[in-house]
Design a protein around this motif. Structure first.
Motif, mmCIF file in Angstrom:
data_model
loop_
_atom_site.group_PDB
_atom_site.id
_atom_site.type_symbol
_atom_site.label_atom_id
_atom_site.label_comp_id
_atom_site.label_asym_id
_atom_site.label_seq_id
_atom_site.Cartn_x
_atom_site.Cartn_y
_atom_site.Cartn_z
ATOM 1 N N LEU A 33 0.835 -1.212 0.000
ATOM 2 C CA LEU A 33 0.000 0.000 0.000
ATOM 3 C C LEU A 33 0.864 1.254 0.000
ATOM 4 O O LEU A 33 0.561 2.220 -0.708
ATOM 5 N N THR A 57 0.695 3.989 -2.933
ATOM 6 C CA THR A 57 0.408 5.396 -2.662
ATOM 7 C C THR A 57 1.461 6.300 -3.288
ATOM 8 O O THR A 57 1.136 7.338 -3.884
ATOM 9 N N ALA A 114 -1.787 -1.868 -5.430
ATOM 10 C CA ALA A 114 -2.935 -1.849 -4.527
ATOM 11 C C ALA A 114 -3.688 -3.174 -4.581
ATOM 12 O O ALA A 114 -4.192 -3.656 -3.549
ATOM 13 N N SER A 123 -1.879 -5.591 -2.498
ATOM 14 C CA SER A 123 -2.127 -5.291 -1.096
ATOM 15 C C SER A 123 -3.467 -5.866 -0.652
ATOM 16 O O SER A 123 -3.576 -6.511 0.405
ATOM 17 N N THR A 170 -6.897 1.004 1.551
ATOM 18 C CA THR A 170 -6.534 0.446 0.251
ATOM 19 C C THR A 170 -7.731 0.477 -0.687
ATOM 20 O O THR A 170 -7.595 0.769 -1.881
#
Length: 571
Positions: free
Chosen positions: A276, A280, A295, A298, A308
């Motif tokens: 994550l 980001t 993502a 994740s 998320t």
């Protein structure tokens, strides 16, 4: 730290898109229709088109079918694989990933997928072997240490886990991220004093740290029985970030005597947190597709993480996949501290697909739910204004401004929006007051200068002030066609037609498909005797979907009903 990480992100972006064409973002206003075919070419072309449109669900469907028809096509195999990952179908991608990794052990996304499957079966050593085979360059220099650290944690090997993080220490830009995960791993092994030191130092002042880091440190305080210290951290963070929804949630939880939401992150969830963090960073650099892939990895390890989910939803919006975004946001439970933001985003997505009534209903309910927050009111005002409900929009902005403390305590943007609503609703006195107050707050704001100056010109008043305002707005935003058009129009109103033509020609170059600007240029051409060019511009204005009112006016001019213009006399 973000800009310093660009050296890692660029190679990853290239890697993620190497098997794909560029992906322009288009709104998902209607369901895409792709050709139905049992043959290879039809499925391949449909899948490729879907991939270009960022429609990963369709891309996966068609490319998988094409791959079945041509299983030896390596490029097609990787296209299908990436489409599956983008769509979150990790289990379906595992077999292809195993084949891709056998063909190329340096394929990052294939390796991550194989690792994902191994972690699901608690085969942490196998996962370590996979990540160890990756070359330590580019984005791998960020992913590998974090992955190995959490995988060693899964093997109950704390010393090796922390040693893996030391690989990141040579790059100062990575130190905060390294220390954050060091703190999480120490907390997992119940070394709370060590976790506190790492988390408290990772980003400097914890009250200015990323939300997750502040929450992690607060959880450590709580586990140590230092509830007041945790409450002070949460309150300090809220003071610095007054719109934070998570910290009031934690403070209320402490008042109820409830335990931390997560006393520690297990290895799989810790690795999901690392993914994550990387997703980001990629998103912040506008590396949209790689961010989505990370993502998805994740979420595969931690399926119910709301932050998320928010990131995936935001990426869906960027890609124009608003219906999918609504589904992603809708999965966030109402009890979550992130539900509020999810519902704001649902309303925004509904407005984008033309379901404004549903969006307005959601926002109206939120306005009544939280009478201390202005954000739902501001968004409600924006949608009402777009829908032409100007009085209602102004009312929503009024309430938002009241919640923020009054006219003098808000920024120029909110006053500007309310001023537009008042002007469109026919209340010029209130509109003018808002624009003037906005300029007191931000004297050099080109959009306010433009709107007020243009309005004065259109109403036949304050020409000198308006001209000076519009000249300054053009200086500040020389590439904005609407602002340049406003300056041209004030010259037209003043009878300075040659000056008007000069500015309006620039405006048309900047906004060639705007019907109003083309109409204005046609009017200016007519006044200096360039009649053929005037008619040409008026016809162009009609071709760009003008309003009914503008269409009627332009058609009348084309048919010879051109009103005479008496230059305004400026006293």
């Amino acid at each position: 730290m973000k800009r310093q990480l660009l050296q890692f992100i660029i190679p990853m972006t290239a890697l993620a898109l190497s098997a794909c064409s560029s992906m322009p973002q288009q709104p998902e206003q209607v369901e895409f229709q792709y050709p139905q075919s049992d043959g290879f070419s039809g499925n391949f072309l449909a899948g490729k088109a879907a991939q270009i449109e960022s429609q990963s669900n369709y891309a996966a469907q068609y490319l998988l079918r094409a791959h079945e028809l041509d299983p030896d096509n390596a490029e097609l195999r990787r296209r299908a694989f990436l489409a599956l990952i983008s769509d979150g179908r990790m289990a379906d991608a595992t077999d292809i990933a195993t084949q891709l990794q056998a063909e190329n052990s340096e394929d990052l996304f294939a390796a991550l997928t194989v690792m994902d499957a191994a972690i699901g079966e608690n085969r942490y050593q196998d996962a370590i072997d996979v990540v160890a085979a990756l070359p330590q360059r580019g984005i791998n220099a960020l992913i590998s240490p974090l992955a190995k650290a959490w995988l060693y944690a899964g093997l109950n090997a704390p010393e090796q886990a922390l040693t893996a993080l030391d690989e990141m220490q040579g790059n100062g830009s990575l130190t905060p991220l390294s220390e954050y995960h060091r703190g999480l791993i120490l907390a997992y092994f119940d070394d709370l004093d060590g976790a506190e030191r790492a988390l408290a130092s990772a980003y400097g002042d914890p009250a200015d740290a990323p939300l997750r880091a502040a929450e992690a440190l607060g959880a450590v305080y709580e586990r140590k029985g230092q509830v007041q210290k945790a409450a002070l951290l949460y309150a300090s963070y809220m003071d610095r970030h007054p719109q934070s929804l998570a910290m009031p949630f934690h403070l209320a939880r402490l008042e109820r005597g409830e335990p931390p939401l997560a006393t520690m992150l297990p290895p799989a969830a810790g690795l999901a947190e690392a993914y994550l963090d990387i997703a980001t960073l990629l998103s912040q650099e506008n590396a949209v597709e790689p961010s989505l892939l990370m993502a998805r990895y994740s979420l595969s390890l931690r399926p119910y993480d709301d932050i998320t989910r928010l990131l995936v939803g935001e990426i869906m919006e960027i890609q124009g996949r608003f219906n999918t975004a609504i589904d992603v946001y809708g999965a966030i439970p109402h009890a979550s501290p992130h539900s509020w933001n999810a519902r704001l985003r649902i309303a925004s997505s509904l407005e984008q697909i033309g379901e404004s009534d549903k969006a307005i209903k959601i926002l109206q309910d939120m306005v009544d739910e939280r009478k201390d927050r202005p954000d739902a009111l501001i968004q409600l005002g924006d949608i009402l204004r777009i829908q032409g409900q100007y009085s209602e929009a102004a009312s929503a902005y009024n309430k938002a401004i009241e919640r923020l403390g009054g006219d003098t305590l808000v920024g120029w943007r909110l006053l500007y929006r309310r001023g537009i609503s008042h002007e469109r609703a026919g209340d010029w006195k209130k509109a003018e007051s808002d624009f003037l107050l906005a300029l007191e707050i931000e004297p050099e704001q080109p959009y306010v200068l433009n709107y007020l100056g243009y309005s004065w010109v259109d109403m036949g008043m304050n020409f000198d002030q308006a001209e000076n305002m519009l000249k300054r707005a053009v200086e500040l935003q020389p590439d904005d066609g609407y602002i340049v058009d406003s300056l041209g129009w004030v010259y037209y109103k003043l009878g300075r037609f040659d000056d008007a033509v000069e500015q309006l020609e620039k405006a048309v170059e900047l906004k060639p498909d705007d019907p109003t600007i083309n109409d204005h240029l046609g009017d200016a051409y007519w006044q200096i005797g360039r009649y053929h060019e005037a008619r040409f511009q008026w016809h162009r204005a009609l071709s760009f979907n003008p309003t009914t009112e503008l269409r009627t006016t332009v058609e009348a001019k084309i048919n010879g009903q051109v009103p005479s213009v008496a230059p305004t006399v400026v006293n």
